[in-house]
Design a protein around this motif. Structure first.
Motif, short mmCIF file in Angstrom:
data_model
loop_
_atom_site.label_atom_id
_atom_site.label_comp_id
_atom_site.label_asym_id
_atom_site.label_seq_id
_atom_site.Cartn_x
_atom_site.Cartn_y
_atom_site.Cartn_z
N LEU A 100 0.82 -1.22 0.00
CA LEU A 100 0.00 0.00 0.00
C LEU A 100 0.85 1.27 0.00
CD1 LEU A 100 -2.89 -0.90 2.47
CD2 LEU A 100 -3.08 -0.48 0.02
N ILE A 101 1.90 1.27 0.80
CA ILE A 101 2.78 2.44 0.85
C ILE A 101 3.49 2.63 -0.49
CG2 ILE A 101 4.89 3.36 1.90
CD1 ILE A 101 3.89 2.08 4.54
N ALA A 102 4.00 1.58 -1.07
CA ALA A 102 4.71 1.67 -2.35
C ALA A 102 3.76 2.14 -3.45
CB ALA A 102 5.33 0.32 -2.70
N THR A 103 2.53 1.62 -3.46
CA THR A 103 1.56 2.01 -4.47
C THR A 103 1.20 3.48 -4.34
OG1 THR A 103 0.67 -0.23 -4.47
CG2 THR A 103 -0.72 1.48 -5.43
N SER A 104 0.95 3.94 -3.12
CA SER A 104 0.56 5.35 -2.95
C SER A 104 1.70 6.29 -3.28
CB SER A 104 0.04 5.60 -1.54
OG SER A 104 1.07 5.42 -0.60
N LEU A 105 2.92 5.91 -2.97
CA LEU A 105 4.06 6.77 -3.29
C LEU A 105 4.27 6.85 -4.79
CD1 LEU A 105 6.67 5.81 -0.55
CD2 LEU A 105 5.37 7.93 -0.74
N SER A 106 4.17 5.73 -5.49
CA SER A 106 4.39 5.76 -6.93
C SER A 106 3.26 6.45 -7.65
CB SER A 106 4.59 4.34 -7.49
OG SER A 106 3.41 3.58 -7.31
N ALA A 107 2.03 6.34 -7.16
CA ALA A 107 0.89 7.02 -7.78
C ALA A 107 1.02 8.52 -7.61
CB ALA A 107 -0.42 6.53 -7.18
N GLY A 108 1.46 8.97 -6.46
CA GLY A 108 1.62 10.40 -6.20
C GLY A 108 2.74 11.01 -7.02
N ALA A 109 3.77 10.25 -7.30
CA ALA A 109 4.91 10.78 -8.03
C ALA A 109 4.74 10.67 -9.53
CB ALA A 109 6.17 10.03 -7.61
N ALA A 110 3.74 9.92 -10.00
CA ALA A 110 3.59 9.65 -11.42
C ALA A 110 3.24 10.90 -12.22
CB ALA A 110 2.53 8.59 -11.64
N GLN A 111 2.36 11.75 -11.71
CA GLN A 111 1.89 12.90 -12.46
C GLN A 111 2.11 14.20 -11.67
OE1 GLN A 111 0.61 13.03 -15.54
NE2 GLN A 111 0.88 10.84 -15.80
N PRO A 112 2.95 15.09 -12.19
CA PRO A 112 3.06 16.39 -11.53
C PRO A 112 1.78 17.18 -11.76
CG PRO A 112 4.36 16.38 -13.54
CD PRO A 112 3.82 14.98 -13.35
N ALA A 113 1.44 18.05 -10.84
CA ALA A 113 0.23 18.85 -10.96
C ALA A 113 0.36 19.81 -12.15
CB ALA A 113 -0.02 19.65 -9.69
N ALA A 114 -0.68 19.84 -12.97
CA ALA A 114 -0.69 20.74 -14.12
C ALA A 114 -0.86 22.17 -13.63
CB ALA A 114 -1.82 20.37 -15.07
N PRO A 115 -0.15 23.13 -14.25
CA PRO A 115 -0.32 24.51 -13.83
C PRO A 115 -1.75 24.98 -14.13
CG PRO A 115 1.07 24.39 -15.78
CD PRO A 115 0.79 22.99 -15.35
N LYS A 116 -2.32 25.73 -13.21
CA LYS A 116 -3.68 26.19 -13.35
C LYS A 116 -3.71 27.41 -14.27
CE LYS A 116 -7.66 27.21 -10.49
NZ LYS A 116 -8.15 27.39 -9.14
N ASN A 117 -4.71 27.48 -15.14
CA ASN A 117 -4.86 28.63 -16.01
C ASN A 117 -5.09 29.87 -15.14
OD1 ASN A 117 -6.44 30.56 -17.87
ND2 ASN A 117 -5.67 29.00 -19.27
N PRO A 118 -4.42 30.98 -15.43
CA PRO A 118 -4.49 32.14 -14.55
C PRO A 118 -5.77 32.97 -14.65
CG PRO A 118 -3.04 32.59 -16.39
CD PRO A 118 -3.43 31.15 -16.49
N LEU A 119 -6.66 32.66 -15.60
CA LEU A 119 -7.83 33.52 -15.78
C LEU A 119 -9.09 32.73 -16.09
CD1 LEU A 119 -8.93 36.44 -16.02
CD2 LEU A 119 -8.35 36.32 -18.45
N SER A 120 -10.14 33.06 -15.36
CA SER A 120 -11.46 32.48 -15.64
C SER A 120 -12.50 33.59 -15.54
CB SER A 120 -11.78 31.36 -14.66
OG SER A 120 -11.76 31.82 -13.34
N VAL A 121 -13.65 33.36 -16.20
CA VAL A 121 -14.77 34.30 -16.14
C VAL A 121 -16.06 33.53 -15.90
CG1 VAL A 121 -13.66 36.00 -17.67
CG2 VAL A 121 -15.19 34.28 -18.64
N HIS A 122 -17.07 34.26 -15.44
CA HIS A 122 -18.37 33.66 -15.13
C HIS A 122 -19.43 34.73 -15.37
CE1 HIS A 122 -20.96 31.41 -11.90
NE2 HIS A 122 -21.36 31.14 -13.13
N VAL A 123 -20.50 34.39 -16.08
CA VAL A 123 -21.57 35.34 -16.34
C VAL A 123 -22.86 34.78 -15.75
CG1 VAL A 123 -22.85 36.65 -18.08
CG2 VAL A 123 -20.45 36.07 -18.48
N LEU A 124 -23.49 35.60 -14.90
CA LEU A 124 -24.78 35.24 -14.31
C LEU A 124 -25.83 36.25 -14.77
CD1 LEU A 124 -23.65 34.39 -10.70
CD2 LEU A 124 -24.47 32.79 -12.43
N ASN A 125 -27.00 35.76 -15.17
CA ASN A 125 -28.10 36.59 -15.62
C ASN A 125 -28.92 37.00 -14.40
OD1 ASN A 125 -30.60 37.51 -16.63
ND2 ASN A 125 -30.35 36.28 -18.48
#
Length: 140
Positions: free
Chosen positions: A12-37
């Motif tokens: 379990l420890i080996a699986t969780s460590l390898s799963a966490g290291a497999a994918q680096p976090a993608a950078p978040k897009n710096p801008l979003s918008v939202h329109v409410l009527n």
């Protein structure tokens, strides 16, 4: 029993460590918008939004998109560009939206100018919209 527990724990420890290291976090897009009527109290889908950056006293178009069924564009900043500090604006093309819905409006476009002061932060610009008025603020 103790050997089985130790082996299971090691797996379990080996699986969780390898799963966490497999994918680096993608950078978040710096801008979003939202329109409410504000008239209907619901998200506003289908509004075209343009992103411009001020360069040498001219506005240069960086990107555009249309709000989704939730009234959002979650990633408006171009993926192939790096956000830098400076003056930007989003232009909500509200006239086209109201024309499609056979409604009059006083504001055919709503430009919202803002400053990106710190790169690495997320900027969210909500627009509360009605045919003859609007409100906006820096969201999160």
């Amino acid at each position: 029993m103790k050997t089985l527990f130790t082996s299971a724990s090691a797996i379990l420890i080996a699986t969780s460590l390898s799963a966490g290291a497999a994918q680096p976090a993608a950078p978040k897009n710096p801008l979003s918008v939202h329109v409410l009527n504000l008239q209907t109290g619901s998200p506003t889908a289908g509004i075209e939004v343009e992103l411009d950056q001020k360069q040498d006293n001219n506005w240069v178009k960086l990107a555009s998109g249309k709000t989704d069924s939730n009234g959002r564009i979650s990633a408006l900043f171009p993926e192939d560009k790096t956000a830098s500090a400076g003056s930007y604006r989003v232009v909500f093309k509200t006239g086209d939206y109201y024309k499609m819905n056979n409604q009059k409006t006083f504001f055919p476009e709503i430009p919202v100018e803002f400053n990106m002061e710190t790169t690495g932060e997320h900027y969210h610009i909500p627009l509360l919209l009605s045919p003859f008025g609007y409100s906006t603020y820096r969201g999160n």
